[in-house]
Design an enzyme around this catalytic site. Sequence first.
Site, mmCIF file in Angstrom:
data_model
loop_
_atom_site.group_PDB
_atom_site.id
_atom_site.type_symbol
_atom_site.label_atom_id
_atom_site.label_comp_id
_atom_site.label_asym_id
_atom_site.label_seq_id
_atom_site.Cartn_x
_atom_site.Cartn_y
_atom_site.Cartn_z
ATOM 1 N N HIS A 162 0.830 -1.215 0.000
ATOM 2 C CA HIS A 162 0.000 0.000 0.000
ATOM 3 C C HIS A 162 0.865 1.265 0.000
ATOM 4 O O HIS A 162 0.409 2.312 0.443
ATOM 5 C CB HIS A 162 -0.950 0.036 1.214
ATOM 6 N N SER A 283 15.155 21.785 -15.885
ATOM 7 C CA SER A 283 13.982 22.586 -16.189
ATOM 8 C C SER A 283 14.430 23.888 -16.841
ATOM 9 O O SER A 283 15.461 24.444 -16.479
ATOM 10 C CB SER A 283 13.219 22.883 -14.896
ATOM 11 N N LYS A 289 16.202 22.105 -10.714
ATOM 12 C CA LYS A 289 15.574 20.826 -11.021
ATOM 13 C C LYS A 289 16.476 19.828 -11.718
ATOM 14 O O LYS A 289 17.290 20.178 -12.556
ATOM 15 C CB LYS A 289 14.355 21.070 -11.918
ATOM 16 N N GLU A 296 10.473 8.480 -16.799
ATOM 17 C CA GLU A 296 9.103 8.886 -17.111
ATOM 18 C C GLU A 296 8.720 8.481 -18.532
ATOM 19 O O GLU A 296 7.584 8.078 -18.797
ATOM 20 C CB GLU A 296 8.945 10.394 -16.934
#
Length: 465
Positions: A162, A283, A289, A296
């Site tokens: 979970h 970024s 960043k 991804e």
Amino acid sequence: MSEAGKQALWGGRFEGASDPLFRRFNDSLPFDYRLAMEDIAGSIAWAKAIHRAGVLSPEELAQLLAALAELAVDIEKNPAAPLGSGEEDVHSWVESRLIKRVGTLGKKLHTGRSRNDQVATDLRLWTRSQIDARAGELVDLQRSLVDLARRHASCVIPGYTHLQRAQPVLLGHWCLAYVEMFDRDRARLADARRRVNVCPLGSGALAGTAYAVDRDQIARDLGFDAATANSLDAVSDRDFVVETLGALSLAAVHLSRMAEDMILYCTQEFGFLELSDAVSSGSSLMPQKKNPDSLELIRGKCGRIVGSHAAMTVTLKGLPLAYNKDMQEDKEPLFDAMESASLSLRMAAVVVANTSVREQRTLAAAKGGYSNATDLADYLVAKGVAFRESHEIVGRAVRFALAADKPLEDLTLDELRQFCPLIGEDVFAALAVESCLRKREVAGGTGPAAVSKAVESAARRLGMA
Ligand code: ARG
């Protein structure tokens, strides 16, 4: 008649020219040019077959084979050569090039053959070699996971259920979970390959060829295990595409899950992993960043691959026997899914090799979250308490520890004994993370010996030193 109409393989029956939009809609050369090598291989086998059947003389066969070999060299040099030729499809392209080289003789090659058995054969040859390439890429990825496990043999991470900290596990155990999934993916691809590897050539348009060709010999010449058994089925069967895409989809799902685990572990909140600059992006706005774009995109490409599987399944639904032009829609999803899967598998191996692990953080996290609570319950079981009761006792102890904002092992013996007088000094050893791991030497468990044995057995299976 228009140029386009004259060029087509089927021009004779037609008086009017094709509408330009119809040409664009109908032509498959812009994507099926990728099958040129397979079409040449199939044509070589077919030339030999109709020679054996008495259609071509030995001289004619030799001439055709020489021309086909030249064409193969051209394609090898420039795989995109067919593009821009204006031909309808790759089969028309190969035939028209042959005719350019050997004249009327080139027009004999299609005797007894149809583009229907031809394209089914080409696509099976292509799929077969692509499956083999994906299997190799899966092995490379598995090896990179085994390498990671070996580099961090004693690294402990929290195991989750979970997405809540559950019990500590070794990082190697996590690596091997994915090795298992990729083993199954290889097995599924190998199984699909058995049904890919049959030869439709000689099925003609749908009813079987009218020439006395030896279909078993054709199959052998092309490295197929057997000839297909029913000509109607042979030209309309694309199960092999669906099955292959199904196997790829599940592999992509596994890649996506692994990517998701790693993306989470790279966040500042987890802070377990760090990707090297080589596989991250920044970024344009936020200077601080560093984003895990590689992971991804691996997760993202899964959508395309699963979509291709769905597209192909739905395309087949409701198709009457035998060949229908709908089936031309098999190629783009298959080509795209194969390329996406190949890129994702190769990228994943590179990402794993470019991952560093912050072992202090993973250990601290593994120790937190009361993930040794089960071990306290097991400790009480060893002292003679029934498990259901010990579960209840430990639950209360956890509540107490939570209120005190301390891990279980930081409570005093007296504090622990309020919950059960059977608890003794030896409880602290039982609560140590090393003990939690060592107790799980069961086969398939996260005990250090079990994991190191599993890592070495995976390494052997994968042919690693
Ligand atoms: N381009 C076609 C395809 O990919 C080749 C087969 C064409 N057959 C036909 N009867 N028109 O399916």
